[in-house]
Write a protein that holds these residues in place. Structure first.
Motif, PDB file in Angstrom:
ATOM      1  N   TRP A 129       0.826  -1.211   0.000  1.00 46.53           N
ATOM      2  CA  TRP A 129       0.000   0.000   0.000  1.00 46.53           C
ATOM      3  C   TRP A 129       0.860   1.261   0.000  1.00 46.53           C
ATOM      4  O   TRP A 129       0.456   2.272  -0.555  1.00 46.53           O
ATOM      5  CB  TRP A 129      -0.977   0.005   1.171  1.00 46.53           C
ATOM      6  N   ARG A 130       2.050   1.203   0.611  1.00 42.24           N
ATOM      7  CA  ARG A 130       2.928   2.376   0.607  1.00 42.24           C
ATOM      8  C   ARG A 130       3.420   2.652  -0.819  1.00 42.24           C
ATOM      9  O   ARG A 130       3.434   3.794  -1.267  1.00 42.24           O
ATOM     10  CB  ARG A 130       4.109   2.185   1.545  1.00 42.24           C
ATOM     11  N   ALA A 131       3.822   1.602  -1.515  1.00 38.60           N
ATOM     12  CA  ALA A 131       4.286   1.770  -2.889  1.00 38.60           C
ATOM     13  C   ALA A 131       3.160   2.316  -3.771  1.00 38.60           C
ATOM     14  O   ALA A 131       3.381   3.236  -4.562  1.00 38.60           O
ATOM     15  CB  ALA A 131       4.804   0.445  -3.440  1.00 38.60           C
ATOM     16  N   ALA A 132       1.964   1.779  -3.608  1.00 44.38           N
ATOM     17  CA  ALA A 132       0.824   2.254  -4.401  1.00 44.38           C
ATOM     18  C   ALA A 132       0.514   3.710  -4.084  1.00 44.38           C
ATOM     19  O   ALA A 132       0.276   4.522  -4.992  1.00 44.38           O
ATOM     20  CB  ALA A 132      -0.399   1.373  -4.128  1.00 44.38           C
ATOM     21  N   GLN A 133       0.540   4.047  -2.809  1.00 52.28           N
ATOM     22  CA  GLN A 133       0.229   5.408  -2.391  1.00 52.28           C
ATOM     23  C   GLN A 133       1.246   6.411  -2.940  1.00 52.28           C
ATOM     24  O   GLN A 133       0.872   7.457  -3.471  1.00 52.28           O
ATOM     25  CB  GLN A 133       0.205   5.452  -0.863  1.00 52.28           C
ATOM     26  N   ILE A 134       2.532   6.084  -2.843  1.00 49.36           N
ATOM     27  CA  ILE A 134       3.571   6.973  -3.368  1.00 49.36           C
ATOM     28  C   ILE A 134       3.434   7.110  -4.880  1.00 49.36           C
ATOM     29  O   ILE A 134       3.523   8.209  -5.424  1.00 49.36           O
ATOM     30  CB  ILE A 134       4.977   6.449  -3.000  1.00 49.36           C
ATOM     31  N   PHE A 135       3.206   5.987  -5.569  1.00 46.35           N
ATOM     32  CA  PHE A 135       3.065   6.033  -7.019  1.00 46.35           C
ATOM     33  C   PHE A 135       1.921   6.959  -7.425  1.00 46.35           C
ATOM     34  O   PHE A 135       2.077   7.815  -8.304  1.00 46.35           O
ATOM     35  CB  PHE A 135       2.841   4.629  -7.588  1.00 46.35           C
ATOM     36  N   ILE A 136       0.779   6.805  -6.780  1.00 48.84           N
ATOM     37  CA  ILE A 136      -0.402   7.608  -7.127  1.00 48.84           C
ATOM     38  C   ILE A 136      -0.169   9.085  -6.808  1.00 48.84           C
ATOM     39  O   ILE A 136      -0.449   9.960  -7.630  1.00 48.84           O
ATOM     40  CB  ILE A 136      -1.655   7.069  -6.409  1.00 48.84           C
ATOM     41  N   ARG A 137       0.371   9.366  -5.622  1.00 50.81           N
ATOM     42  CA  ARG A 137       0.631  10.761  -5.247  1.00 50.81           C
ATOM     43  C   ARG A 137       1.609  11.420  -6.201  1.00 50.81           C
ATOM     44  O   ARG A 137       1.427  12.562  -6.619  1.00 50.81           O
ATOM     45  CB  ARG A 137       1.186  10.832  -3.834  1.00 50.81           C
ATOM     46  N   TRP A 138       2.676  10.702  -6.521  1.00 52.83           N
ATOM     47  CA  TRP A 138       3.682  11.260  -7.423  1.00 52.83           C
ATOM     48  C   TRP A 138       3.131  11.426  -8.831  1.00 52.83           C
ATOM     49  O   TRP A 138       3.510  12.346  -9.535  1.00 52.83           O
ATOM     50  CB  TRP A 138       4.931  10.401  -7.416  1.00 52.83           C
ATOM     51  N   SER A 139       2.244  10.539  -9.255  1.00 54.03           N
ATOM     52  CA  SER A 139       1.621  10.678 -10.575  1.00 54.03           C
ATOM     53  C   SER A 139       0.807  11.956 -10.633  1.00 54.03           C
ATOM     54  O   SER A 139       0.898  12.722 -11.603  1.00 54.03           O
ATOM     55  CB  SER A 139       0.716   9.480 -10.868  1.00 54.03           C
ATOM     56  N   ARG A 140       0.009  12.185  -9.608  1.00 54.49           N
ATOM     57  CA  ARG A 140      -0.835  13.390  -9.566  1.00 54.49           C
ATOM     58  C   ARG A 140      -0.007  14.667  -9.500  1.00 54.49           C
ATOM     59  O   ARG A 140      -0.409  15.698 -10.034  1.00 54.49           O
ATOM     60  CB  ARG A 140      -1.778  13.320  -8.372  1.00 54.49           C
ATOM     61  N   ALA A 141       1.156  14.589  -8.834  1.00 55.47           N
ATOM     62  CA  ALA A 141       2.002  15.772  -8.657  1.00 55.47           C
ATOM     63  C   ALA A 141       2.968  15.996  -9.816  1.00 55.47           C
ATOM     64  O   ALA A 141       3.696  16.983  -9.828  1.00 55.47           O
ATOM     65  CB  ALA A 141       2.792  15.645  -7.353  1.00 55.47           C
TER      66      ALA A 141
END
Length: 79
Positions: free
Chosen positions: A56-68
């Motif tokens: 979940w940490r990897a998914a969360q970072i990936f999604i946040r970084w994609s949006r940013a």
């Protein structure tokens, strides 16, 4: 997984474009390794091996970084 040599080259680029957040730098190499593992294997997030940290940490970072827009900035720095 990212080797220490690969990480030493990539870390300054990541630090230059990542948002400053709660992810401690010592976990960042492992988290990026998990993201890369997932994309190389075409697996679901939950299939990430435990030694690469919580999925979940990897998914969360990936999604946040994609949006940013971090991945785009990182790609332009690497190129």
């Amino acid at each position: 997984m990212l080797s220490d040599a690969q990480w030493s080259e990539l870390e300054p680029l990541v630090e230059a474009c990542r948002p400053k957040a709660k992810t401690p730098p010592q976990d960042l190499q492992r988290t990026l390794s998990a993201i890369l593992w997932r994309h190389r294997n075409g697996a679901k997030w939950r299939a990430i091996p435990e030694e690469l940290g919580p999925w979940w940490r990897a998914a969360q970072i990936f999604i946040r970084w994609s949006r940013a827009g971090v991945w785009e900035r990182l790609l332009s720095l690497v190129q």
